[in-house]
Design an enzyme around this catalytic site. Structure first.
Site, PDB file in Angstrom:
ATOM      1  N   PRO A  37       0.856  -1.186   0.000  1.00 39.85           N
ATOM      2  CG  PRO A  37      -0.069  -1.120   2.147  1.00 39.85           C
ATOM      3  CD  PRO A  37       0.740  -1.977   1.216  1.00 39.85           C
ATOM      4  CG  MET A  38       3.619   2.505  -1.739  1.00 36.47           C
ATOM      5  SD  MET A  38       4.939   2.629  -2.966  1.00 36.47           S
ATOM      6  CE  MET A  38       4.312   1.603  -4.278  1.00 36.47           C
ATOM      7  CB  ALA A  39      -0.575   7.288   1.179  1.00 35.13           C
ATOM      8  CD  GLN A  96      -1.828  -0.121   5.140  1.00 36.30           C
ATOM      9  OE1 GLN A  96      -1.645   1.008   4.691  1.00 36.30           O
ATOM     10  NE2 GLN A  96      -0.832  -0.882   5.581  1.00 36.30           N
ATOM     11  CB  CYS A 127       2.196   5.296   9.164  1.00 32.47           C
ATOM     12  SG  CYS A 127       2.334   6.951   8.518  1.00 32.47           S
ATOM     13  CG  ASN A 230       7.866  -3.837   2.803  1.00 36.34           C
ATOM     14  OD1 ASN A 230       7.641  -2.890   3.547  1.00 36.34           O
ATOM     15  ND2 ASN A 230       7.962  -3.690   1.500  1.00 36.34           N
ATOM     16  CG  ASP A 232      15.944  -1.577   0.911  1.00 37.05           C
ATOM     17  OD1 ASP A 232      15.085  -0.678   0.859  1.00 37.05           O
ATOM     18  OD2 ASP A 232      16.934  -1.538   1.653  1.00 37.05           O
ATOM     19  N   GLY A 254       7.199  -2.180  -2.763  1.00 32.71           N
ATOM     20  CA  GLY A 254       6.734  -0.791  -2.809  1.00 32.71           C
ATOM     21  C   GLY A 254       7.461   0.013  -3.874  1.00 32.71           C
ATOM     22  NE  ARG A 255      11.289   2.574  -0.768  1.00 33.57           N
ATOM     23  CZ  ARG A 255      12.429   2.561  -0.101  1.00 33.57           C
ATOM     24  NH1 ARG A 255      13.119   3.678   0.010  1.00 33.57           N
ATOM     25  NH2 ARG A 255      12.875   1.449   0.440  1.00 33.57           N
TER      26      ARG A 255
HETATM   27  C1  LIG Z   1       4.816   7.101  -1.316  1.00 33.94           C
HETATM   28  C2  LIG Z   1       4.701   6.018  -0.278  1.00 33.94           C
HETATM   29  C3  LIG Z   1       3.509   5.864   0.411  1.00 33.94           C
HETATM   30  C4  LIG Z   1       3.381   4.848   1.358  1.00 33.94           C
HETATM   31  N1  LIG Z   1       2.184   4.666   1.987  1.00 33.94           N
HETATM   32  C5  LIG Z   1       2.028   3.608   2.833  1.00 33.94           C
HETATM   33  C6  LIG Z   1       0.777   3.308   3.411  1.00 33.94           C
HETATM   34  O1  LIG Z   1      -0.210   4.004   3.199  1.00 33.94           O
HETATM   35  N2  LIG Z   1       0.690   2.230   4.229  1.00 33.94           N
HETATM   36  C7  LIG Z   1       1.786   1.432   4.504  1.00 33.94           C
HETATM   37  O2  LIG Z   1       1.665   0.459   5.251  1.00 33.94           O
HETATM   38  N3  LIG Z   1       2.980   1.705   3.973  1.00 33.94           N
HETATM   39  C8  LIG Z   1       3.124   2.744   3.130  1.00 33.94           C
HETATM   40  N4  LIG Z   1       4.332   2.970   2.553  1.00 33.94           N
HETATM   41  C9  LIG Z   1       5.456   2.059   2.849  1.00 33.94           C
HETATM   42  C10 LIG Z   1       5.495   0.934   1.831  1.00 33.94           C
HETATM   43  O3  LIG Z   1       4.310   0.182   1.869  1.00 33.94           O
HETATM   44  C11 LIG Z   1       6.701   0.011   2.108  1.00 33.94           C
HETATM   45  O4  LIG Z   1       6.552  -0.562   3.381  1.00 33.94           O
HETATM   46  C12 LIG Z   1       8.025   0.761   2.075  1.00 33.94           C
HETATM   47  O5  LIG Z   1       8.098   1.631   0.974  1.00 33.94           O
HETATM   48  C13 LIG Z   1       9.201  -0.224   2.058  1.00 33.94           C
HETATM   49  O6  LIG Z   1       9.108  -1.085   0.951  1.00 33.94           O
HETATM   50  P1  LIG Z   1       9.958  -0.814  -0.403  1.00 33.94           P
HETATM   51  O7  LIG Z   1      11.408  -0.775  -0.005  1.00 33.94           O
HETATM   52  O8  LIG Z   1       9.604  -1.967  -1.276  1.00 33.94           O
HETATM   53  O9  LIG Z   1       9.523   0.507  -0.908  1.00 33.94           O
HETATM   54  C14 LIG Z   1       4.484   3.991   1.640  1.00 33.94           C
HETATM   55  C15 LIG Z   1       5.684   4.179   0.941  1.00 33.94           C
HETATM   56  C16 LIG Z   1       5.809   5.162  -0.010  1.00 33.94           C
HETATM   57  C17 LIG Z   1       7.103   5.292  -0.752  1.00 33.94           C
END
Ligand SMILES: Cc1cc2nc3c(=O)[nH]c(=O)nc-3n(C[C@H](O)[C@H](O)[C@H](O)COP(=O)(O)O)c2cc1C
Length: 398
Positions: A37-39, A96, A127, A230, A232, A254-255
């Site tokens: 989930p990414m807001a 979520q 968060c 989760n 990287d 995510g990213r």
């Molecule tokens: C722009 C953005 C918004 C995010 N919003 C949420 C969110 O709403 N809920 C959540 O649990 N994590 C949120 N995250 C965190 C990601 O879900 C994830 O845990 C985090 O980016 C690490 O994973 P990654 O390295 O694959 O990016 C957000 C991350 C980013 C970059």
């Protein structure tokens, strides 16, 4: 890419078979991959785009909606309701929820199951945004073990009559001196949570440094429920390595997929035993950009859809030669026609910039100096009955 040593500390087990599916209670997902989930990112259009790229309308991974606040949903806040939109291609609706009050969380879970046909619920306890942690929410909440248990139990009980599995997503803890993930795993297991996703960073780290995959392996060893790793994962090979090193039941990405929705194709292939690295030309990337903007326009109307698309431009073009003026103009686009004219200026034959493979994208930043917490938060680790105030319009996620 060779992993930085800090995240490859767990001992690899090369003989360990890769999971082919992810079982979350009554729900079986065909590929053990979850779109994080990414807001502001994982709206219906983006989820559809990723789903299309994974190559199957159903089953190839789980695509989680942006975070929704429990109170916002219960009070039918218009901004919250606008985020609760699903694409027709989404056969498994996954949402979520954010919440700090078991009563609101339970009501919101029931609304999602009964009125929105949601088939998977995730709860946000990760968060790091100060305005959230300052009120005891997100990544701060697991410090209060008793309250965490109350919230998890409330959600599981509300979703149970609908057969909907509830998962939680969390971080390692507040900081290295205040770790919470092992207790959170135990509480999740005791309260009937179907899986726990761990982002291997603390709240203090926010998005800086490297995710500690060793903590994911430790959680796997500590609980009997599935653990989702989760942090990287930039390429499909990273996902495979994470699972091999930690024993995680699946991954949350995510990213790594920002400006690269085709990563889900590579991930689906990797968990099916094939090594695929999609390297689209600039022409193919521009087709993807167009499709993304078109889906956003379908869901939000053209002007808002194009405005929403702007934030994705630099991610799609990262590493390509496209000139600064063109990038700037694309980042100001407000109609699909204008976008078409600008995309036509790109060289369609330009190959994918392979130097970008395996490199971080999206937010990274620096560690927080101090985690913002309510006064006296650390004095007690239980918090049962301490119902914190929730804002109805909170959308920051993270
Ligand atoms: C722009 C953005 C918004 C995010 N919003 C949420 C969110 O709403 N809920 C959540 O649990 N994590 C949120 N995250 C965190 C990601 O879900 C994830 O845990 C985090 O980016 C690490 O994973 P990654 O390295 O694959 O990016 C957000 C991350 C980013 C970059």
């Amino acid at each position: 890419m060779t992993p930085p040593t800090s995240r490859a500390a767990a001992c690899p087990e090369p003989g360990r078979a890769l999971p082919r599916t992810l079982v979350l209670g009554s729900l079986t997902v065909d590929t053990p991959v979850v779109l994080a989930p990414m807001a502001g990112i994982t709206n219906a259009a983006f989820r559809r785009l990723c789903l299309e790229q994974a190559g199957s309308a159903q089953g190839s991974g789980l695509y989680v909606c942006e975070m929704i606040t429990s109170r916002g949903l219960v009070e039918r806040d218009p901004t919250t309701l606008k985020m609760l939109v699903f694409d027709e291609a989404e056969t498994t609706r996954s949402v979520q929820l954010y919440g700090t009050d078991p009563v609101y969380v339970a009501k919101a879970a029931e609304i999602l199951c009964a009125e929105y046909g949601v088939r998977h619920l995730d709860l946000n306890f990760g968060c790091p945004v100060p305005k959230i942690t300052r009120k005891g929410g997100g990544g701060a909440l697991p410090w209060k073990r008793g309250l965490l248990g109350e919230i998890l139990e409330a959600a599981v009980t509300a979703a149970a009559p609908y057969g909907v599995p509830v998962t939680m997503k969390t971080r390692k803890g507040l900081d290295d001196d205040h770790l919470t993930y092992l207790d959170a795993g135990r509480i999740a297991q005791e309260t009937g949570i179907a899986a726990i996703a761990l982002h291997g960073r603390t709240v203090e780290q926010s998005y800086s440094g490297h995710a500690d995959w060793r903590s994911i392996g430790e959680l796997v060893a500590h609980v009997d429920i599935p653990v989702l790793g989760n942090g990287d994962i930039w390429e499909a090979a990273d996902a495979v390595r994470m699972v091999e090193e930690t024993g995680a039941a699946g991954v949350v990405v995510g990213r790594g997929c920002l400006g690269r929705p085709w990563l889900f194709r590579d991930l689906a292939a990797a968990f099916a035993g094939d090594e695929v690295t999609t390297l689209p030309t600039l022409g193919e990337v521009s087709g993807m950009m167009r499709r993304h903007a078109e889906l956003l326009s379908q869901h939000m109307g053209e002007e808002r859809g194009c405005t929403e698309f702007r934030k994705h431009v630099s991610w799609y073009l990262k590493g390509f030669r496209a000139g600064g003026t063109l990038r700037h103009q694309l980042a100001l686009v407000s109609s699909l026609d204008a976008m078409d004219r600008l995309l036509a200026e790109l060289d369609p034959a330009e190959p994918f910039p392979v130097a970008e493979l395996g490199t971080p994208r999206g937010r990274q930043g620096t560690p927080r100096k101090k985690v913002a917490l309510p006064d006296g938060w650390l004095d007690d680790t239980d918090g049962r009955g301490q119902h914190l105030r929730e804002d109805a319009d909170e959308t920051s996620g993270g």
